[in-house]
Write an enzyme that holds these catalytic residues in place. Structure first.
Site, short mmCIF file in Angstrom:
data_model
loop_
_atom_site.label_atom_id
_atom_site.label_comp_id
_atom_site.label_asym_id
_atom_site.label_seq_id
_atom_site.Cartn_x
_atom_site.Cartn_y
_atom_site.Cartn_z
N SER A 112 21.51 139.79 -36.37
CA SER A 112 22.48 139.04 -35.57
C SER A 112 23.04 139.84 -34.40
O SER A 112 23.34 141.02 -34.51
CB SER A 112 23.64 138.59 -36.47
OG SER A 112 24.64 137.99 -35.69
N SER A 154 25.88 138.77 -33.10
CA SER A 154 27.33 138.48 -33.16
C SER A 154 28.21 139.73 -33.30
O SER A 154 29.24 139.82 -32.63
CB SER A 154 27.62 137.49 -34.28
OG SER A 154 27.02 136.25 -33.98
N LYS A 206 26.19 126.76 -43.55
CA LYS A 206 27.10 125.97 -42.71
C LYS A 206 27.61 124.70 -43.40
O LYS A 206 28.72 124.26 -43.14
CB LYS A 206 26.42 125.59 -41.39
CG LYS A 206 26.28 126.75 -40.42
CD LYS A 206 25.65 126.26 -39.12
CE LYS A 206 25.72 127.35 -38.05
NZ LYS A 206 25.26 126.86 -36.75
N GLY A 210 20.46 121.15 -36.63
CA GLY A 210 21.86 121.59 -36.66
C GLY A 210 22.48 121.73 -35.28
O GLY A 210 23.58 121.23 -35.02
N TYR A 244 17.11 131.33 -26.33
CA TYR A 244 17.36 132.40 -25.36
C TYR A 244 16.36 133.55 -25.48
O TYR A 244 16.41 134.52 -24.73
CB TYR A 244 18.80 132.92 -25.45
CG TYR A 244 19.20 133.46 -26.80
CD1 TYR A 244 19.02 134.80 -27.12
CD2 TYR A 244 19.76 132.62 -27.76
CE1 TYR A 244 19.39 135.28 -28.36
CE2 TYR A 244 20.12 133.09 -29.00
CZ TYR A 244 19.94 134.43 -29.30
OH TYR A 244 20.30 134.91 -30.53
#
Length: 284
Positions: free
Chosen positions: A20, A22, A71, A132, A229
């Site tokens: 990740s 993040s 999620k 999603g 991306y």
């Protein structure tokens, strides 16, 4: 970044998640805003989800982010859901408000924030895919006053997609048009009257394929967006730019959904321009 006895934790919870980006984004933001926080990645098994959510209260964390496959699974452990999380049926951000755990979904907001000088209110959108990311873009567009949405999926996915769109209509009164990607003349007609065309499928991640045939003609003012991306420029975006259309990749969505979460946790604005610089250097 200084860590001490007052440092508050945040984490992204998913499986797999070690890759990740993040932690890079949020730890930069903590540093830049002089916030005493730290952000880590927790790769957990499904059997540990309830305990992980309980730890948000236990350790007085700011909250957590969630990615696949948690999620939807996280929802029963939360005290409250925001409007968009309820509509989407998925949560990517949990905020700890004095021990009350509130679920948000910042993906759709992040997506629309990353579009240069574009507002969806009163506009028409054609959306490719219904996974999603597509659901979060759909729900946010409806909340933001979109005038028309055409969703295109492969004909084999039509039946699977319909119940969600019916549920959306039930909750919002907004009817989304569902069409099969294979009907190229219908795709052309919908794109011709759209203001925004979005690829929310994974087609193009290989750097070779595109979700639409190349003989589709794009209207001049159409904005084209891809949630991918990596690669930085997909064949879909390259094709749109070759027709002279403005085109945006998914890196901005990643950054701005993070910025929304950061603000919910800390009450502070993420310095997105500064972090965008580092991100583009990393991925371009």
């Amino acid at each position: 970044m200084k860590l001490d006895g007052y440092t508050r934790l945040t984490a992204v919870v998913a499986n797999p998640i070690k890759h990740s980006i993040s932690p890079f984004i949020h730890n930069r933001a903590f540093e830049a805003t002089a916030t005493n926080g730290a952000y880590v990645a927790w790769e957990i098994e499904a059997s540990d989800l309830a305990e992980t959510v309980a730890n948000i209260r236990r350790y007085q964390m700011f909250g957590i982010n969630l990615s696949m496959p948690y999620k939807e699974q996280v929802i029963p452990y939360l005290d409250k859901l925001s409007d968009e999380a309820r509509l989407i049926g998925a949560v990517n951000t949990v905020v700890n408000e004095n021990g009350n755990l509130i679920g948000y979904n910042t993906d759709g907001k992040g997506f629309f924030k990353c579009l240069p000088s574009f507002t969806i209110s009163g506009k028409k959108m054609t959306l490719l895919g219904a996974g999603g990311a597509a659901k979060s873009i759909l729900a946010q567009a409806i909340l933001d006053g979109v005038s028309q949405i055409s969703v295109f999926v492969r004909s084999v996915s039509m039946e699977k997609t319909r119940p969600y769109l019916d549920k959306l209509q039930e909750q919002t009164g907004f009817k989304v048009d569902l069409c099969a990607l294979e009907y190229v003349s219908e795709l052309q007609a919908r794109i011709a009257e759209s203001d925004l065309l979005v690829n929310a499928t994974s087609v193009g991640m290989d750097g070779q394929s595109s979700p639409v045939p190349e003989n589709i003609v794009l209207p001049e003012t159409l904005l084209v967006a891809d949630i991918i991306y990596q690669p930085f420029e997909t064949p879909f975006l390259k094709w749109a730019r070759s027709q002279g259309n403005p085109a945006v990749n998914g890196l901005g969505m990643l950054l701005y959904q993070a910025a929304e979460a950061f603000q919910l946790w800390t009450g502070k604005e993420m310095p997105t321009e500064e972090i965008w610089q580092s991100l583009t250097e990393k991925y371009q």
